[in-house]
Design an enzyme around this catalytic site. Structure first.
Site, mmCIF file in Angstrom:
data_model
loop_
_atom_site.group_PDB
_atom_site.id
_atom_site.type_symbol
_atom_site.label_atom_id
_atom_site.label_comp_id
_atom_site.label_asym_id
_atom_site.label_seq_id
_atom_site.Cartn_x
_atom_site.Cartn_y
_atom_site.Cartn_z
ATOM 1 N N GLY A 177 4.991 -37.018 35.979
ATOM 2 C CA GLY A 177 4.995 -35.571 36.139
ATOM 3 C C GLY A 177 4.635 -34.781 34.904
ATOM 4 N N ARG A 199 15.905 -32.976 33.186
ATOM 5 C CA ARG A 199 14.447 -33.110 33.255
ATOM 6 C C ARG A 199 13.911 -32.655 34.616
ATOM 7 N NH1 ARG A 199 10.511 -35.968 36.593
ATOM 8 N NH2 ARG A 199 8.721 -36.441 35.312
ATOM 9 N N THR A 207 7.486 -41.255 45.259
ATOM 10 C CA THR A 207 7.648 -39.839 45.614
ATOM 11 C C THR A 207 6.870 -39.580 46.907
ATOM 12 O OG1 THR A 207 8.008 -39.053 43.394
ATOM 13 C CG2 THR A 207 6.773 -37.566 44.802
ATOM 14 N N GLY A 249 3.101 -39.230 40.438
ATOM 15 C CA GLY A 249 2.781 -39.918 39.187
ATOM 16 C C GLY A 249 3.635 -39.369 38.069
ATOM 17 N N GLY A 305 10.276 -32.542 36.749
ATOM 18 C CA GLY A 305 8.899 -33.041 36.729
ATOM 19 C C GLY A 305 7.944 -32.034 37.340
ATOM 20 N N ASP A 306 6.838 -32.541 37.816
ATOM 21 C CA ASP A 306 5.796 -31.677 38.382
ATOM 22 C C ASP A 306 6.070 -31.298 39.840
ATOM 23 O OD1 ASP A 306 5.450 -34.483 38.948
ATOM 24 O OD2 ASP A 306 3.568 -33.938 39.930
HETATM 25 N N1 ASP Z 1 5.775 -36.904 39.895
HETATM 26 C C1 ASP Z 1 7.154 -37.279 39.980
HETATM 27 C C2 ASP Z 1 7.885 -36.760 38.772
HETATM 28 O O1 ASP Z 1 7.361 -36.839 37.689
HETATM 29 C C3 ASP Z 1 7.372 -38.758 40.095
HETATM 30 C C4 ASP Z 1 6.507 -39.467 41.107
HETATM 31 O O2 ASP Z 1 5.521 -38.946 41.573
HETATM 32 O O3 ASP Z 1 6.825 -40.608 41.468
HETATM 33 O O4 ASP Z 1 8.995 -36.321 38.887
#
Ligand code: ASP
Length: 339
Positions: free
Chosen positions: A259, A233, A205, A257, A235-236
């Protein structure tokens, strides 16, 4: 001097040295910091990808720095410009090169935040917007909302004439193979009843944090999410306070990371809160959240964070995290994985 006094001085000195050594890493005089996501170790990276990632991160920093250096340039411009370079590169899990959902689609999320006004914008589940970070900024600047998702976000992007692409634009062979491999591994794990939730390949990301000469901060993040994620879904990365946060009174943060943990631990907001309410330094606050809260809970990940004095921190609890920063004098630093 008595032995007693000498002893006390020695203890004080040791304590001072230890506490100085215990302050986590940070770099001073930084105006722009970026990440290219969590990663494995440097030794596992092939030479070709190593070179490509270094070149991309360098270009992202240069582009962000150029945007910031223009007469009317703002930290938001720098964040958007740096992230667009990484979205356009096939080497990151953002824009082109995004990972696949379980159903084999690329669904993208992004957010951006202005530390001066705390205005924020985000998009989620988008499949046709070439640069989701630009759409996120448009949501912030052209609507009264913070988060638009799915077809609604895409209609909005079309209406304001952002660049629209066919969903296949985001597909790369490398990510498709990763998707297929992970589906096979998942089936094998299910068969052997070992339901470990492990990403066999780093997701990469992207994110950026920036600062201008007046102490204004901004942060942004863009992603394809986690590999083989379920339909619907989020994520964060599009969630303000989780994957992205900026407040001139504390700091700007972009995370990468797992999320779900970043949402539950309100990671980006929490780093700023520790600074604001506990008076912690940026480096100590970021370290506290990533290494002492997330890690024991099983939340893999890291952040880039910048305060209004130009201190930059980039802690991660994964084997590695691609990152880079540029200082006020224009000097570029790029680190891959665990370098
Ligand atoms: N944080 C991102 C998510 O969970 C994924 C990533 O950071 O690689 O969507």
């Amino acid at each position: 001097m008595s032995y007693h006094l000498l002893g006390s001085v020695a203890i004080l000195l040791i304590e001072f040295t230890m506490s100085a050594a215990a302050e986590p890493w940070s770099a001073p005089n930084v105006v722009l910091g970026i990440h290219g996501g969590t990663s494995g170790r440097r030794a596992e990276l092939n030479a070709e990808l190593d070179q490509a990632l270094r070149a991309d991160l360098t270009r992202a920093l240069e582009s962000g720095h150029a945007a910031l250096s223009r007469p009317q340039g703002t930290p938001l411009d720098a964040v958007e410009a740096a992230i667009r370079v990484m979205e356009d590169s096939p080497h990151f899990n953002a824009g082109k090169g995004a990972i696949f959902t379980r159903e084999g689609r690329n669904e993208l999320d992004a957010s951006i935040m202005d530390g001066k006004t705390r205005a924020a914008g985000a998009v989620g589940f988008v499949t046709t917007i070439k640069n989701p970070i630009t759409a996120a900024r448009a949501v912030m600047e052209k609507t009264k909302h913070v988060l638009l998702v799915g077809p609604g976000a895409e209609t909005f992007a079309e209406q304001i004439e952002l660049e629209i692409v066919a969903p296949e634009y985001f597909r790369t062979e490398r990510r498709w193979e990763q998707h297929q491999r992970e589906l096979r591994e998942e089936t094998a794990r299910t068969r052997s009843a070992q339901m470990r939730d492990v990403a066999s390949e780093p997701w990469s990301t992207v994110g950026a944090v920036a600062l201008d000469g007046a102490g204004n901060l901004a942060a942004g993040t863009s992603t394809g999410g986690t590999s083989n994620k379920l339909f619907g879904r989020l994520g964060d990365s599009p969630i303000v306070g989780a994957g992205t946060y900026a407040d001139n009174e504390s700091c700007a943060v972009s995370g990468t990371g797992r999320g779900e943990f970043f949402i539950r631990w309100a990671v980006a907001y929490d780093i700023g809160a520790l600074m604001k309410y506990r008076g912690m330094s940026l480096a100590a606050a970021a370290d506290e959240v990533i290494m002492h809260k997330l890690k024991p809970a099983g939340g893999d990940g890291g952040v880039v964070a910048l305060d209004s004095q130009g201190n930059f921190a980039a802690p991660y609890n994964t084997p590695g995290m691609h990152r880079g920063w540029i200082t006020r004098d224009g000097k570029i630093h790029v680190r891959l994985c665990d370098e």
